[in-house]
Motif scaffolding. Structure first.
Motif, PDB file in Angstrom:
ATOM      1  N   TYR A  48       0.867  -1.165   0.164  1.00 16.02           N
ATOM      2  CA  TYR A  48       0.111   0.090  -0.019  1.00 16.02           C
ATOM      3  C   TYR A  48       0.934   1.198  -0.046  1.00 16.02           C
ATOM      4  CZ  TYR A  48      -4.062  -3.151   0.961  1.00 16.02           C
ATOM      5  OH  TYR A  48      -4.690  -4.234   1.315  1.00 16.02           O
ATOM      6  N   LEU A  49       1.978   1.174   0.827  1.00 17.38           N
ATOM      7  CA  LEU A  49       2.921   2.287   0.746  1.00 17.38           C
ATOM      8  C   LEU A  49       3.597   2.585  -0.413  1.00 17.38           C
ATOM      9  CD1 LEU A  49       4.504   2.180   4.456  1.00 17.38           C
ATOM     10  CD2 LEU A  49       2.659   3.810   3.560  1.00 17.38           C
ATOM     11  N   ARG A  50       3.854   1.480  -1.102  1.00 16.05           N
ATOM     12  CA  ARG A  50       4.547   1.455  -2.615  1.00 16.05           C
ATOM     13  C   ARG A  50       3.365   2.017  -3.702  1.00 16.05           C
ATOM     14  NH1 ARG A  50       7.421  -3.284  -0.712  1.00 16.05           N
ATOM     15  NH2 ARG A  50       5.846  -4.657  -1.572  1.00 16.05           N
ATOM     16  N   GLY A  51       2.229   1.922  -3.450  1.00 14.23           N
ATOM     17  CA  GLY A  51       1.191   2.216  -4.449  1.00 14.23           C
ATOM     18  C   GLY A  51       0.673   0.971  -5.067  1.00 14.23           C
ATOM     19  N   GLU A  52       1.209  -0.196  -4.695  1.00 11.58           N
ATOM     20  CA  GLU A  52       0.747  -1.471  -5.661  1.00 11.58           C
ATOM     21  C   GLU A  52      -0.672  -1.746  -5.258  1.00 11.58           C
ATOM     22  OE1 GLU A  52       5.336  -2.784  -5.111  1.00 11.58           O
ATOM     23  OE2 GLU A  52       3.776  -4.000  -4.237  1.00 11.58           O
ATOM     24  N   LYS A  53      -1.046  -1.359  -3.989  1.00 12.91           N
ATOM     25  CA  LYS A  53      -2.656  -1.510  -3.661  1.00 12.91           C
ATOM     26  C   LYS A  53      -3.171  -0.381  -3.059  1.00 12.91           C
ATOM     27  CE  LYS A  53      -1.822  -6.512  -2.378  1.00 12.91           C
ATOM     28  NZ  LYS A  53      -2.018  -7.593  -1.283  1.00 12.91           N
ATOM     29  N   GLN A  54      -4.405  -0.291  -2.987  1.00  7.72           N
ATOM     30  CA  GLN A  54      -5.263   0.671  -2.530  1.00  7.72           C
ATOM     31  C   GLN A  54      -6.405   0.153  -1.446  1.00  7.72           C
ATOM     32  OE1 GLN A  54      -6.857   3.063  -5.489  1.00  7.72           O
ATOM     33  NE2 GLN A  54      -4.821   4.164  -5.929  1.00  7.72           N
ATOM     34  N   GLY A  55      -6.569   0.664  -0.405  1.00  5.42           N
ATOM     35  CA  GLY A  55      -7.856   0.411   0.709  1.00  5.42           C
ATOM     36  C   GLY A  55      -7.340   1.083   1.928  1.00  5.42           C
ATOM     37  N   ARG A  56      -8.517   1.007   2.847  1.00  4.93           N
ATOM     38  CA  ARG A  56      -8.415   1.622   4.061  1.00  4.93           C
ATOM     39  C   ARG A  56      -7.700   0.537   5.047  1.00  4.93           C
ATOM     40  NH1 ARG A  56     -14.339   3.565   5.490  1.00  4.93           N
ATOM     41  NH2 ARG A  56     -13.345   5.332   6.381  1.00  4.93           N
ATOM     42  N   VAL A  57      -6.300   0.965   5.127  1.00  5.71           N
ATOM     43  CA  VAL A  57      -5.337  -0.008   6.183  1.00  5.71           C
ATOM     44  C   VAL A  57      -4.738   0.730   7.179  1.00  5.71           C
ATOM     45  CG1 VAL A  57      -5.309  -1.500   4.194  1.00  5.71           C
ATOM     46  CG2 VAL A  57      -3.538   0.317   4.437  1.00  5.71           C
ATOM     47  N   VAL A  58      -4.374   0.207   8.201  1.00  4.12           N
ATOM     48  CA  VAL A  58      -3.585   0.778   9.240  1.00  4.12           C
ATOM     49  C   VAL A  58      -2.206  -0.187   9.540  1.00  4.12           C
ATOM     50  CG1 VAL A  58      -3.488   1.668  11.774  1.00  4.12           C
ATOM     51  CG2 VAL A  58      -5.431   2.226  10.151  1.00  4.12           C
ATOM     52  N   GLY A  59      -1.268   0.128   9.570  1.00  4.70           N
ATOM     53  CA  GLY A  59      -0.327  -0.504  10.047  1.00  4.70           C
ATOM     54  C   GLY A  59      -0.219  -0.683  11.741  1.00  4.70           C
ATOM     55  N   ILE A  60      -0.205  -1.878  12.406  1.00  7.02           N
ATOM     56  CA  ILE A  60      -0.154  -1.958  13.700  1.00  7.02           C
ATOM     57  C   ILE A  60       1.198  -2.519  14.186  1.00  7.02           C
ATOM     58  CG2 ILE A  60      -1.100  -2.903  15.752  1.00  7.02           C
ATOM     59  CD1 ILE A  60      -3.731  -3.139  14.152  1.00  7.02           C
ATOM     60  N   THR A  61       1.980  -1.822  15.002  1.00  2.78           N
ATOM     61  CA  THR A  61       3.332  -2.115  15.486  1.00  2.78           C
ATOM     62  C   THR A  61       3.431  -2.174  16.941  1.00  2.78           C
ATOM     63  OG1 THR A  61       4.383   0.228  15.278  1.00  2.78           O
ATOM     64  CG2 THR A  61       4.518  -1.416  13.366  1.00  2.78           C
ATOM     65  N   PHE A  62       4.264  -3.129  17.483  1.00  2.00           N
ATOM     66  CA  PHE A  62       4.484  -3.354  18.904  1.00  2.00           C
ATOM     67  C   PHE A  62       6.053  -2.989  19.058  1.00  2.00           C
ATOM     68  CE2 PHE A  62       0.506  -5.232  18.306  1.00  2.00           C
ATOM     69  CZ  PHE A  62      -0.416  -4.766  19.470  1.00  2.00           C
ATOM     70  N   ASP A  63       6.573  -2.170  19.943  1.00  2.00           N
ATOM     71  CA  ASP A  63       8.229  -2.480  20.035  1.00  2.00           C
ATOM     72  C   ASP A  63       8.526  -3.076  21.550  1.00  2.00           C
ATOM     73  OD1 ASP A  63       8.032  -0.427  18.165  1.00  2.00           O
ATOM     74  OD2 ASP A  63       9.140   1.328  19.225  1.00  2.00           O
ATOM     75  N   ASP A  64       9.519  -3.905  21.239  1.00  2.00           N
ATOM     76  CA  ASP A  64      10.261  -4.480  22.338  1.00  2.00           C
ATOM     77  C   ASP A  64       9.899  -6.018  22.680  1.00  2.00           C
ATOM     78  OD1 ASP A  64      11.635  -2.184  22.593  1.00  2.00           O
ATOM     79  OD2 ASP A  64      10.146  -1.575  24.048  1.00  2.00           O
ATOM     80  N   GLY A  65       8.799  -6.376  22.254  1.00  2.00           N
ATOM     81  CA  GLY A  65       8.178  -7.722  22.287  1.00  2.00           C
ATOM     82  C   GLY A  65       7.832  -8.150  23.808  1.00  2.00           C
ATOM     83  N   TYR A  66       6.863  -7.350  24.563  1.00  2.00           N
ATOM     84  CA  TYR A  66       6.511  -7.690  25.782  1.00  2.00           C
ATOM     85  C   TYR A  66       5.604  -8.572  25.837  1.00  2.00           C
ATOM     86  CZ  TYR A  66       8.873  -3.063  27.093  1.00  2.00           C
ATOM     87  OH  TYR A  66       9.715  -2.204  27.490  1.00  2.00           O
ATOM     88  N   ALA A  67       5.608  -9.275  26.874  1.00  2.00           N
ATOM     89  CA  ALA A  67       4.926 -10.684  26.930  1.00  2.00           C
ATOM     90  C   ALA A  67       3.304 -10.423  27.085  1.00  2.00           C
ATOM     91  CB  ALA A  67       5.322 -11.636  28.249  1.00  2.00           C
ATOM     92  N   ASN A  68       3.053  -9.118  27.745  1.00  2.00           N
ATOM     93  CA  ASN A  68       1.616  -8.777  27.877  1.00  2.00           C
ATOM     94  C   ASN A  68       0.854  -8.421  26.557  1.00  2.00           C
ATOM     95  OD1 ASN A  68       2.579  -6.043  27.435  1.00  2.00           O
ATOM     96  ND2 ASN A  68       2.577  -5.758  29.565  1.00  2.00           N
ATOM     97  N   VAL A  69       1.681  -8.382  25.443  1.00  2.00           N
ATOM     98  CA  VAL A  69       1.155  -8.203  24.161  1.00  2.00           C
ATOM     99  C   VAL A  69       0.928  -9.512  23.819  1.00  2.00           C
ATOM    100  CG1 VAL A  69       1.683  -7.646  21.956  1.00  2.00           C
ATOM    101  CG2 VAL A  69       2.725  -6.032  23.678  1.00  2.00           C
ATOM    102  N   LEU A  70       1.362 -10.618  23.960  1.00  2.00           N
ATOM    103  CA  LEU A  70       0.918 -11.769  23.508  1.00  2.00           C
ATOM    104  C   LEU A  70      -0.251 -12.045  24.299  1.00  2.00           C
ATOM    105  CD1 LEU A  70       1.790 -14.495  21.730  1.00  2.00           C
ATOM    106  CD2 LEU A  70       3.003 -15.174  23.979  1.00  2.00           C
ATOM    107  N   GLU A  71      -0.334 -11.785  25.662  1.00  2.00           N
ATOM    108  CA  GLU A  71      -1.397 -12.157  26.340  1.00  2.00           C
ATOM    109  C   GLU A  71      -2.779 -11.290  25.927  1.00  2.00           C
ATOM    110  OE1 GLU A  71      -2.707 -12.193  31.055  1.00  2.00           O
ATOM    111  OE2 GLU A  71      -0.616 -11.709  30.474  1.00  2.00           O
ATOM    112  N   HIS A  72      -2.662 -10.151  25.906  1.00  2.00           N
ATOM    113  CA  HIS A  72      -3.662  -9.208  25.720  1.00  2.00           C
ATOM    114  C   HIS A  72      -3.978  -8.641  24.292  1.00  2.00           C
ATOM    115  CE1 HIS A  72      -4.127  -9.034  30.132  1.00  2.00           C
ATOM    116  NE2 HIS A  72      -2.621  -8.672  30.241  1.00  2.00           N
TER     117      HIS A  72
END
Length: 242
Positions: A48-72
């Motif tokens: 989508y950022l390269r313009g190859e696709k179009q749509g209503r999208v949001v990138g979701i990122t988490f920094d550091d790899g916290y265990a509570n991300v896996l849980e919650h």
């Protein structure tokens, strides 16, 4: 850009704002879905950022790899049909956020190798956040290359999946470090610069929208889904260049 998803520490805890309550995270994701947006990992977002696709999208990122991300976070992402990228600090898997200790931040458990594999098995992307979470511009070029390149190789072995996304610790980088990330085989690298990613952005210097404990729902939607952040960013860029 998220860090921890859990119960925020008591008032006065350093960096308390980087922990988003699971209730708030779920509300944010549900509203994205209701508004017709798809949450994507960085690998899925790049076309989508390269313009190859179009749509209503949001990138979701988490920094550091916290265990509570896996849980919650994982159950919420599954409920919404979303994907996300988590940036792991390879030599601290199963450890804690030791890089925050000098700031008085309480230790928080990080996913171990099995947690990384569980994250990938749930349909999400493992990205690299270096081997040790250093401030890359402050170490020697040789060590920086090792942190960027070797973390990718090691994480691929652990995750059993390709690692194509990189995140600069503390958001600190230089054009030379961006070149290293490119040469190491990553497809993208994210920073802590605030703003919406645009098609003309350097894929190795991508901005993100920080979501904090105090980010109420209306502000979340305003930051993520309107051009307000982009206008602020453009203004800041113009000021920086005189």
């Amino acid at each position: 850009m998220y860090h921890q998803i859990g119960e925020p520490g008591p008032r006065g805890t350093p960096y308390r704002g980087l922990t988003v309550h699971p209730r708030d995270f779920r509300r944010q994701m549900l509203w994205l879905r209701r508004l017709g947006y798809r949450g994507l990992s960085m690998a899925r977002l790049m076309p989508y950022l390269r313009g190859e696709k179009q749509g209503r999208v949001v990138g979701i990122t988490f920094d550091d790899g916290y265990a509570n991300v896996l849980e919650h976070a994982v159950p919420v992402l599954e409920e919404c049909g979303f994907e996300a990228t988590n940036y792991f600090v390879v030599r601290q898997l199963g450890g804690s956020n030791v890089w925050d200790a000098d700031e008085g931040v309480p230790p928080a458990p990080l996913m171990d190798a099995a947690g990384v594999r569980a994250w990938v098995a749930a349909g999400h992307e493992a990205g690299s956040h270096t081997l040790n979470h250093p401030v890359l511009p402050r170490i020697s070029p040789e060590l920086a290359v090792n942190e960027i390149r070797d973390s990718r190789d090691a994480l691929e072995q652990i995750a059993g999946a390709p690692v194509r996304a990189f995140c600069y610790p503390y958001g600190k980088f230089t054009p030379a470090l961006a070149d290293v990330a490119r040469a190491a085989g990553y497809d993208s690298a994210t920073t802590t610069a605030r703003g919406l990613a645009r098609p003309d952005d350097d894929p190795y210097a991508l901005p993100r929208v920080a979501v904090m404990r105090s980010t109420h729902l209306l502000r979340f939607l305003q930051k993520c889904l309107t051009q307000l952040e982009d206008r602020r960013r453009r203004k800041a860029e113009a000021a920086a260049h005189g």
